[in-house]
Scaffold this motif. Structure first.
Motif, mmCIF file in Angstrom:
data_model
loop_
_atom_site.group_PDB
_atom_site.id
_atom_site.type_symbol
_atom_site.label_atom_id
_atom_site.label_comp_id
_atom_site.label_asym_id
_atom_site.label_seq_id
_atom_site.Cartn_x
_atom_site.Cartn_y
_atom_site.Cartn_z
ATOM 1 N N ALA A 1 -9.883 -25.453 -13.211
ATOM 2 C CA ALA A 1 -9.589 -24.976 -14.002
ATOM 3 C C ALA A 1 -10.402 -23.650 -14.873
ATOM 4 O O ALA A 1 -10.358 -22.243 -14.587
ATOM 5 N N ASP A 2 -11.394 -25.085 -15.450
ATOM 6 C CA ASP A 2 -12.178 -23.500 -15.950
ATOM 7 C C ASP A 2 -13.550 -22.871 -15.515
ATOM 8 O O ASP A 2 -14.073 -22.338 -15.968
ATOM 9 N N ASN B 1 -4.095 -20.997 -20.425
ATOM 10 C CA ASN B 1 -6.018 -20.177 -19.444
ATOM 11 C C ASN B 1 -6.334 -18.608 -18.758
ATOM 12 O O ASN B 1 -7.457 -18.656 -19.202
#
Length: 337
Positions: free
Chosen positions: A180-181, A201
Motif C-alpha cells: 500500500a505504501d 492511504n
C-alpha cells in the motif's frame, strides 16, 4: 454443503431511523438491564487502523456499550478476513466488524457467523494519474491499476463497476499488486496508471501530491450511493442462544454511528489516539466522505447483502449456483425483530 435457492420476503425501511436515535436509547438500556443482571462481557474484533470504524471506539469510550448492558473488550485484529470469521465462528471472538466485500466469500464457505447490523457506506476509491492521461473510467482501457491486494475489496468492487461501464476488467485492464505504501511510487515510475485502494492511504497520497490524481469512482458511485460497506457480525451460537445480547450490541453500535455523524469533531478527538499520523482536520474531512447516515438493519440490510451477492456471483467470487436472496437469508440474522 449449503445451497441457496429460495427468495426472501420483502421488508420495511430502516426501523432505527424511523424510531429516532433518541427514542431508541432508553428502550435499549432497559433491554440490557432486564436481559441480564450484570454487564455481559464480549470480545469484539476490529482493525484500529481503519478510521471508518470510529463508531467502535465511540461506543466504548462514550458509554454506548455500557448503556446497553455490555462490557466489551476491543481486540485489534489485523489478520485475514477468513481468520477473523473463523475466530468468531469458533468462539475465540464473540463479534467483529469489517467490509462486506471481504465477508461474503468466506460466509458462502459456511462459517457460522451471522451479519446482524451495519455501520456506513464508503471506504474504497479509484483514482487516476493525470500524468498517465487517466481522468475518467473509459480511459482505463489498456491501463494498469495498482492494488494492495488482488483479493481486496477495491479490486472486487471496481471489477464489478468497470464491467457495468462497458470495460472488461480482465481483458481491458491489468491489475498489479504493490504494498500500500508503494502505490504512489509505482505511479511516479509509470508502472501503474491508477490506484484502487482505501483511505486514509489515498487521502494522504493525494495530500502529498496535489493535483496529481483525479477521483474516477468510489463504492458510493451511481447505484451504490446508498449501499452499506462495513457490517457487524457475531457467532451463530450467540444469535441462537443469546439473541438479546446480539440485539444490544447492534443498538450500541448504531447509536455510536449516529454520534459520529452528529459529532464529527468530538469523534475525531476520540479516534486520534488510534491514528496519530492523521490530523484532526483530516479525520473530519474523511468522515464526510462516508455515509454514517446509512446503516440499515432488518429487511433493508438483507436486501443489500443479496444485491452484493448478485454482483459477486457475476464476477465469479461467489459460485454460479449460489442464489443471492437465499444466501442473504442464510447469513443475516434480524436480532432486532
Amino acid at each position: 454443503m449449503t445451497t441457496y435457492t429460495d427468495a426472501p420476503s420483502p421488508g420495511r425501511r430502516n426501523i432505527l431511523r424511523l424510531a429516532g436515535a433518541a427514542t431508541l436509547a432508553a428502550p435499549a438500556l432497559i433491554l440490557g438491564r432486564r436481559a441480564w443482571s450484570a454487564p455481559r462481557k464480549l470480545h469484539f474484533s476490529w482493525n484500529q487502523n481503519a478510521f471508518c470504524l470510529t463508531p467502535t471506539v465511540i461506543a466504548q469510550e462514550k458509554g454506548f456499550f455500557e448503556k446497553n448492558g455490555l462490557q466489551v473488550d476491543l481486540v485489534n485484529y489485523s489478520g485475514s478476513t477468513d481468520q477473523l470469521l473463523e475466530a468468531i465462528a469458533t468462539g475465540k471472538s464473540d463479534a467483529g466488524i469489517g467490509m462486506i466485500h471481504r465477508w461474503l466469500k468466506p460466509l458462502e464457505a459456511g462459517f457460522d457467523v451471522k451479519i446482524i447490523g451495519s455501520s456506513h457506506g464508503g471506504c474504497v476509491r479509484l483514482v487516476g494519474a493525470k500524468a498517465a492521461g487517466v481522468t475518467n473510467l473509459k480511459q482505463l482501457k489498456g491501463k494498469v491499476v495498482g492494488v494492495s491486494d488482488l483479493a481486496a475489496p477495491g479490486k472486487h468492487f471496481f471489477t464489478i463497476l468497470l464491467a457495468k461501464n462497458g470495460i472488461d476488467p480482465d481483458k481491458d485492464v491489468t491489475w498489479r499488486q504493490y504494498p500500500a505504501d508503494l502505490l504512489g511510487v509505482a505511479v511516479d515510475k509509470g508502472e501503474i496508471h491508477a490506484i484502487a485502494d482505501g483511505d486514509p492511504n489515498l487521502f494522504l497520497l493525494e495530500k502529498r501530491n496535489k493535483d496529481a490524481y483525479v477521483e474516477l469512482a468510489t463504492n458510493l458511485t451511481g447505484e451504490y450511493a446508498r449501499k452499506v460497506c462495513c457490517v457487524v457480525g457475531v457467532s451463530g451460537q450467540l444469535v441462537r442462544n443469546e439473541k438479546p445480547v446480539a440485539a444490544a450490541l447492534t443498538r450500541a453500535l448504531l447509536q455510536a454511528t449516529d454520534y459520529v455523524n452528529e459529532n464529527p469533531n468530538e469523534a475525531a478527538k476520540v479516534f486520534a489516539k488510534y491514528s496519530p499520523k492523521i490530523e484532526l482536520d483530516d479525520l473530519r474531512r474523511l468522515y464526510s466522505t462516508l455515509t454514517y447516515t446509512h446503516h440499515p438493519v432488518g429487511a433493508d440490510l438483507k436486501e443489500e447483502i443479496a444485491f452484493y451477492a448478485e454482483d459477486f456471483r457475476g464476477i465469479g467470487v461467489l459460485k454460479k449456483s449460489t442464489d443471492p436472496k437465499r444466501f442473504a437469508e442464510h447469513v443475516y440474522a434480524n436480532v432486532l425483530g
